[in-house]
Design a protein around this motif. Sequence first.
Motif, PDB file in Angstrom:
ATOM      1  N   SER A 142       0.799  -1.232   0.000  1.00 40.55           N
ATOM      2  CA  SER A 142       0.000   0.000   0.000  1.00 40.55           C
ATOM      3  C   SER A 142       0.826   1.274   0.000  1.00 40.55           C
ATOM      4  O   SER A 142       0.372   2.312  -0.500  1.00 40.55           O
ATOM      5  N   PHE A 143       2.036   1.244   0.573  1.00 37.09           N
ATOM      6  CA  PHE A 143       2.805   2.469   0.741  1.00 37.09           C
ATOM      7  C   PHE A 143       4.217   2.283   0.200  1.00 37.09           C
ATOM      8  O   PHE A 143       4.835   1.239   0.412  1.00 37.09           O
ATOM      9  N   SER A 144       4.691   3.291  -0.450  1.00 38.08           N
ATOM     10  CA  SER A 144       5.980   3.208  -1.118  1.00 38.08           C
ATOM     11  C   SER A 144       7.099   3.776  -0.261  1.00 38.08           C
ATOM     12  O   SER A 144       6.903   4.731   0.496  1.00 38.08           O
ATOM     13  N   ASP A 145       8.292   3.183  -0.408  1.00 35.83           N
ATOM     14  CA  ASP A 145       9.496   3.802   0.112  1.00 35.83           C
ATOM     15  C   ASP A 145       9.963   4.869  -0.878  1.00 35.83           C
ATOM     16  O   ASP A 145       9.365   5.063  -1.941  1.00 35.83           O
ATOM     17  N   SER A 146      11.051   5.565  -0.522  1.00 35.25           N
ATOM     18  CA  SER A 146      11.631   6.555  -1.421  1.00 35.25           C
ATOM     19  C   SER A 146      13.047   6.131  -1.778  1.00 35.25           C
ATOM     20  O   SER A 146      13.878   5.912  -0.892  1.00 35.25           O
ATOM     21  N   VAL A 147      13.319   6.006  -3.076  1.00 39.21           N
ATOM     22  CA  VAL A 147      14.652   5.665  -3.563  1.00 39.21           C
ATOM     23  C   VAL A 147      15.309   6.965  -4.018  1.00 39.21           C
ATOM     24  O   VAL A 147      14.948   7.530  -5.050  1.00 39.21           O
ATOM     25  N   LEU A 148      16.298   7.435  -3.238  1.00 40.85           N
ATOM     26  CA  LEU A 148      16.923   8.720  -3.550  1.00 40.85           C
ATOM     27  C   LEU A 148      17.979   8.607  -4.642  1.00 40.85           C
ATOM     28  O   LEU A 148      18.120   9.501  -5.468  1.00 40.85           O
ATOM     29  N   GLN A 149      18.745   7.522  -4.627  1.00 45.94           N
ATOM     30  CA  GLN A 149      19.811   7.356  -5.611  1.00 45.94           C
ATOM     31  C   GLN A 149      19.953   5.880  -5.952  1.00 45.94           C
ATOM     32  O   GLN A 149      19.561   5.001  -5.172  1.00 45.94           O
ATOM     33  N   VAL A 150      20.543   5.622  -7.121  1.00 46.67           N
ATOM     34  CA  VAL A 150      20.851   4.254  -7.550  1.00 46.67           C
ATOM     35  C   VAL A 150      22.329   4.214  -7.899  1.00 46.67           C
ATOM     36  O   VAL A 150      22.814   5.020  -8.693  1.00 46.67           O
ATOM     37  N   LEU A 151      23.050   3.289  -7.274  1.00 45.37           N
ATOM     38  CA  LEU A 151      24.484   3.177  -7.464  1.00 45.37           C
ATOM     39  C   LEU A 151      24.787   1.853  -8.166  1.00 45.37           C
ATOM     40  O   LEU A 151      24.476   0.779  -7.639  1.00 45.37           O
ATOM     41  N   PRO A 152      25.389   1.882  -9.356  1.00 43.48           N
ATOM     42  CA  PRO A 152      25.745   0.630 -10.035  1.00 43.48           C
ATOM     43  C   PRO A 152      26.795  -0.134  -9.242  1.00 43.48           C
ATOM     44  O   PRO A 152      27.685   0.462  -8.625  1.00 43.48           O
TER      45      PRO A 152
END
Length: 909
Positions: A142-152
Motif C-alpha cells: 500500500s505504501f511506497s518507500d523513497s529511492v533517492l539514488q541508484v548506485l551501479p
Amino acid sequence: MKRIRFWFALTLWFLVGLLMVLFLFPLTLQAQLTPPWQISRTQSQSFEDLVQGKREKEGLFRLYEGAGKLYLEIQPEQLNRDYLLITSLASGIGEDRLVAGFPIRSFLFRLRRVNNQIQFVLPNLNFRVSQDPAVERSLQQSFSDSVLQVLPIAATHPTRNSLLVDFTRLLMSQDDVSGLGNYLSPHYTIDADKSYLNQIKAFPENIELNVVYGFSSGSRGTLPIPSIPDARSFNLGVHYSISQLPQDNRYVPRLADDRVGYFINTYQDLGDTRSRDPVVRYIKRWRLEPQDPLAVSSPPVKPIVFWLENTIPVEYREAVREGVLAWNKAFAKAGFQDAIVVKQMPDDATWDPADVRYNTVRWSSTSSSGILGIGPSQMNPLTGEILAADIVINGNVVRYLQDQYQNLSGLHHGLEDSLFTEDWCRQGLGFQQYWGQSTEGWSEEREQEKVSALEHLMTDYDLCYGFGALEQANMGMVGMTLLGDVIPRQAAREQYINQFLRFLVAHEIGHALGLRHNFHGSTLLKPEELNNLDVTHDKGLVSSMMDYVGVNLAPAGTPQGDFFPVVVGPYDCWAIEYGYKHSGALVSAAERRFLDEIASQSSRPELAYATDEDLFGFQDPNVNAFDLSGDVLTFTEWQLENSRRMWQQLERRYPVAGDRYSDMRAKFNQIFSYYSRQVSFISNFIGGRSFNRDRPGRPNSRLPFQQVSLQQQREALNLLQKYVFSTEGFSFSSQLLNQLAPSRWPGVGRPVPLLNLDYPIHDNVLALQGRILRSLLSPQRLSRLRDQELKTPQEALSLPELYDTLQGGIWSEVLQAERSGINISSLRRSLQREHLQILGAMVLGRSSVPEDARTLAWYELRQLQGAINHVLGRFGGQLDAYTRAHLAETSDRITGLLSATFEQVSVDL
C-alpha cells in the motif's frame, strides 16, 4: 542464370545489412542515451584493479579513497539494514541559515540490491504494523518507500562476496543527498568542477565525510550576499555522519502526552483497529538509566556528555558551562545525580565537532544571520531515542552586546528607519505573532504557501532567536545605561553578557533534551516579585527556560534584579520528570498510568504550557514571545514608562564626546521598536482568550477555552488610548528630532544606506498607530468579539463599546469640545484619517467584517459627522487653518460615504 545469381546475392547482402542494423542500432542508441557515468563503468575491471592505489579506511563500512573518488564496500549482511544519516553545514557563509554547524536533515536509510544496482532507500516509517503478518504484507503493497539514488555495482569481491559501489555519485551529484542543492536552486546550482571530497574518516560504528560544494549562479541570477566577495560563486561544506542504530532492545520508548511539551516521533499502527487514534507518538529523549533503579536518587549508567568546542572564547566558557549544567537541577528532581556532564574540547583535538560520537556546543561566527542559537538533536526514528546533539551559538551575540554598550551603535546597520523590520519581514511568512506581534490577517493557507523548507526546521528543532531576542538583549544594555543614575562599570557589563549567554545556552540545551518551546513560561511571577532575588534564584524568574523571555527592566524606584533567568523553573523540572524519571517498565504501554500521574498535574498555574502552534493564529494574551510576568498589562505599562524615561535620558545625556549622531538615531529607533512590541501585547487582550490542555474529569480541570474578562479588556483599551493614540505618547522635542541623523558609513559588503537624511517621525508614529488600529478593527477580531458575547457567561466587551471607545479617544478634540475649539496636531490628524479610512472601507463593503460591524461603522460615521459640523459651526473661527480644513474635508468625505452606502442598498433592494 546470371540474373538469378545477381538477385540472390543482392538479397543476401540486403539481409546481412538488415541484421547488422537491427543488431547495432540499439547499441548505438543505448550509447547515446546512457549517461557518461554509465558508459565509463568498469565492470570489466576486477575489485583489486578498482581499489588499487587508493587509501583504505576500515570502519563501519570499508572505504577506498583516491583520485577524487570514494568507493564503498558493502558486506552482504549490511544490505537491508537500518543506518542513520545526519547532515549539517561544516562551513557556511555567515548569512541567514547558512551558518557553520547548522543542521540540514537527518534520516534513516537502507542499502537495497536490485539486479546489478544498489538502491539508496528511505523506508516509509509513517506506517507500521505491530503484530499481524497479514497486515504487514498489506503495508508493503500500500505504501511506497523513497529511492533517492541508484548506485551501479562496480565489482564484487571474489572471496568476501562484498559489493563495491562508487559512493562519489551519491555525494557529488546535482541532486545531492543532503538536499542543500535543491534549497538554493534555481538561484544557485552545484558546480562539479568546484566541488570535492574534503575529509573522510572511518570508525567502527560510524563514518564521517566532509564534502565541499561549489555553488555557481543559476537560472535566476544571484542573490545579494554581502558576506562573500562575489555573489556569483561560493562554497559550502557539508558534513555527513553515517552510523548504525543501537543494536540492543533495552531502550523503552516513552509515550507522548500533549500536556507536556516534547518533540515527538509519530507513526500510524495499521494493525491497531480498536483505538480511536491509531497514531503512536513517542517523545524524543536520551537513554538515561539509573545505576541503582531502587534508589530515590542515583547517578546514571551513562550520563549525557556535552563537549564545549575549542572555538568558544575562553572568557565565556564558564557561562556556557553553567548554561548546560543548569538542567541538572531538573534531573535531580527526576531522580538522577549529575545527569549532564560538560567537558572541554582540547585545543589540539583531532576529532571533528560534527562527529556523531560527540555532543557539542559550537561557537559560530556570522555576518548578518538573525539566528542566535539552535539546539537540534538527532534521534532513532524507530523509537525516538536521541543519539546525538550539537548546539550552535552565534558568537556574534557577544559582539552585538559589546558594541551596544560601548558606543550605543544600532543593531540594524543601514536599516535605522525600519522600526518594524522584523515584523514586516515575518508578515510575509505568516509568523507575526511568533515575534510578539498581532496575527490579524494570518491564514493557514497563506502560511503553507509562504514557508520555505528550512522554515519547517522550527517544527523539528524549534529554530530559536532572531532580531527579537537581540532586541531584548540590547534593551537590557540600554536600560543599564539610560535608566540608572550612573553609567554601569565594566564588571556590570560582563555580568550582564554572561547572564544572557547562560540563558541562551540553557534554552538550546533544553531543545537538545527533547523539549519544545513553552511560551507560557514567562507568566510564573507577579510583577512585584520579578526583582526579588530570593524568589528568582529559588523558584525562578520564569517557569521555563523554553520561553522567549523578555528582558526584566525594573520600574522606577525598584532595585534591579536579574535581567534574565538564572535557574530552571518548575515547568522545566516537571517536564524532565515526565520525560526521564525511571519507571521500571519493560514496554511502553506499561508506563501509561505512571506517566498520567505526572501529566495530570498540568492544571497547576506554574506548569502552564503553550507552544508554537498555540502562538500562531490564536490570540492568548498570556502566550507571547518576549513578554514577562503573570500580569502582562502591569508589566507592559512599566516598560512603556521605561521607554519614555529612556527617550528623555537619551536627550539629556547624549551625545557625548566621541559619539556620533547616528548612534542617537539607532538608539531612538531601538526604544521605539521595544515600545511597539509592548503595545502589541496590550492589543492581544481585546477579544482574547486562553487555551488549556486539561483533561475532563480531573481535579481543578478547566474548560479548553476561557475568555478574557471584560475588566481586563477595558483596561487594555485605556492603555492603548494613553500610550498609542494620545498625543502625549509621542511628544519629542525638536532638539532631539534634529539630532537623529543616519549613518553614512558603508559596512562590509554593504553600501552607504540610501535613507532620507532627516528623521520621518510622522511616518513612523503612524506606522505604529495604524498597525494597532487596523488590528483592533480587523475582520477576525470583530468576528471573535461578536462570538465572545455568546461565550462569556457575564458581560462581554461588545462591538458598540469597542467602536465608541476608539472613536471617543481618537476624535476627542471634536467629541469633547464643549466650551472652546481645540486645534488638532499633525500626528492626531494622520491618526484620524486612518480611522476614517478603516470605517469607510467597512461601510463601502471593501472589508469582510460581520454585517453588524459594518452597520456600526455607518452609525459611528454619522455620529462623528454631527459632532464635526457642531464644532465647525460653533468654534470654527477659533481653530487654525489646518484643523478647519481637516474637519471640513472629513465631513464631506463622510457625506460621500453615507450616500454611497444608501445608493448601494437601494440597488440591492
